[in-house]
Design an enzyme around this catalytic site. Structure first.
Site, short mmCIF file in Angstrom:
data_model
loop_
_atom_site.label_atom_id
_atom_site.label_comp_id
_atom_site.label_asym_id
_atom_site.label_seq_id
_atom_site.Cartn_x
_atom_site.Cartn_y
_atom_site.Cartn_z
N GLN A 26 0.84 -1.20 0.00
CA GLN A 26 0.00 0.00 0.00
C GLN A 26 0.88 1.25 0.00
O GLN A 26 1.86 1.33 0.73
CB GLN A 26 -0.90 0.01 1.24
CG GLN A 26 -1.94 1.12 1.22
CD GLN A 26 -2.74 1.17 2.49
OE1 GLN A 26 -2.22 1.52 3.54
NE2 GLN A 26 -4.04 0.83 2.41
N TYR A 46 -6.36 10.58 4.60
CA TYR A 46 -5.03 10.95 4.11
C TYR A 46 -5.19 11.72 2.80
O TYR A 46 -6.30 12.03 2.37
CB TYR A 46 -4.15 9.71 4.00
CG TYR A 46 -3.91 9.06 5.35
CD1 TYR A 46 -3.16 9.71 6.33
CD2 TYR A 46 -4.46 7.82 5.66
CE1 TYR A 46 -2.97 9.12 7.59
CE2 TYR A 46 -4.28 7.24 6.91
CZ TYR A 46 -3.53 7.90 7.87
OH TYR A 46 -3.35 7.34 9.11
#
Length: 379
Positions: A100, A180
């Site tokens: 990720q 994020y």
């Protein structure tokens, strides 16, 4: 046999079961230069299984992208061997590993960004935290990105994907969840821009598109996944109409024919409280808009995971907490074996204690012959 324990095709890969390791920021990159530590390779190797999918914890794509001191990063070539050891450990067990990739955006502090102000789509009041040498502290004030800076961040995503591929990862996952940077662009509570990256949802997903295309340029669409968190509250995130926004996001992602869509159910609140037992909502309403595999995550137990896959709301289920303390979780779930309780105090940093020292099932309170199968699968 429950469908959860049967084979599935995800992008370029054929899986033997549908229990996925969710990406977890465990803050074990304790070597200088943010080099992944050997205990991280141990941790992931232990949790790999033949034909299983592991999504490796979020790796920051630059120094400016970091949110947590000691969290994983993949922004310089000196980190190569550490990442390669992790990919090799998963492959040694016959598993598949996607790394990720993340930019933390405003969820950061000048102590972990190399002195630079955290960045975001817009300047919006934020009372979140970042992890520094002094522990969790209030995030530093952030600034809005200039439009000509965005291409540089997209390029950072591309370079990070190249490093992941060189290290041997089977694919990458774009972290577009949990408040994020990518998520900050998507949701109108944090994106107040009036240029090509703000306003209508078509503009707010532009950064998502460009970052995704950068990853696809390296791996191909069938080796790239995306994680989103509709209605999630982590990171002070919000949207005026999350169902409409993320239904559109799902349609956009479907057009790229990516490997999978990874959906965090809104059962994890902003204070990290887990609300188990709530209905699967996000994956359910996104299902008509995304034709590929959906991975659902967030507060699943065995029964809930089985029921969700049988119903068809998701094709696979990702586990974090239970996988943290049960390295052989797919086997335990399939055979309905007892689970070792997770240790919350060890989630955010530490050494191998309550991290890579959890044993596989020992056969206690069950037929000991099962242990022979566990040992055979571990070879």
């Amino acid at each position: 046999m429950a469908k959860l324990f049967t084979s599935a095709k995800v992008g370029a890969y054929n899986l033997t079961h549908r229990v996925v390791l969710a990406p977890m920021t465990r803050v074990r990159t304790i070597q200088p230069g943010d080099i992944p530590s050997p205990i991280m390779a141990d941790f992931y190797g232990q949790r790999a299984s033949k034909g299983g999918l592991l999504v490796i914890e979020a790796a920051s794509i630059s120094i400016q992208a970091r949110s947590y001191l000691g969290a994983a990063s993949i922004y310089h070539d000196g980190q190569h061997e550490g990442w390669k050891a992790i990919a090799d450990a998963v492959h040694a067990k016959g598993g598949h590993a996607f790394l990720q990739l993340i930019h933390g955006g405003r969820q950061s502090h000048v102590e972990v960004t190399g002195g630079a102000h955290p960045v975001a789509p817009s300047e919006v009041p934020f009372d979140g935290v970042a992890l520094t040498k002094d522990g969790f502290v209030p995030a530093s004030p952030h600034r809005a990105l200039e439009i000509d800076e965005i291409a540089g961040i997209v390029e950072d995503f591309r370079r990070a994907a190249e490093r992941a591929k060189k290290a041997g990862f089977d694919g990458v996952e774009l972290h577009a969840a949990n408040g994020y940077l990518v998520d900050q662009f998507i949701q109108d509570g944090t994106n107040k821009r009036t240029d090509a990256y703000g306003g209508p949802v078509e503009n707010r997903v532009r950064f998502l598109r460009e970052s995704l295309e950068a990853l696809i340029s390296v791996y191909g669409a069938d080796r790239v996944g995306v994680r989103i968190s509709p209605s999630g509250e982590w990171g002070g995130i919000s949207d005026s109409d999350p169902q409409a926004t993320f239904s559109y996001v799902a349609k956009v992602l479907d057009s790229y024919k990516i490997a999978y869509l990874h959906v965090i159910e809104p059962r994890i609140k902003g204070d990290d409280t887990l609300h188990e037992g709530q209905a699967v909502v996000a994956a359910s309403y996104l299902r008509p808009h995304f034709s590929g595999p959906i991975i659902a995550a967030g507060g699943f137990d065995r029964d809930g995971a089985i029921a969700t896959v049988e119903k068809g709301d998701a094709n696979l289920i990702a586990f974090g907490r239970h996988f943290s303390s049960n390295p052989d979780l797919p086997y335990r779930l399939e055979h309905d074996l007892p689970l070792t309780p997770y240790v919350r105090a060890a989630f955010w940093g530490g050494d191998e204690k309550n991290y890579s020292d959890f044993p596989a099932y020992s056969g206690q309170n069950k037929d000991d012959s099962l242990q022979d199968v566990v040992d055979a699968e571990a070879v």
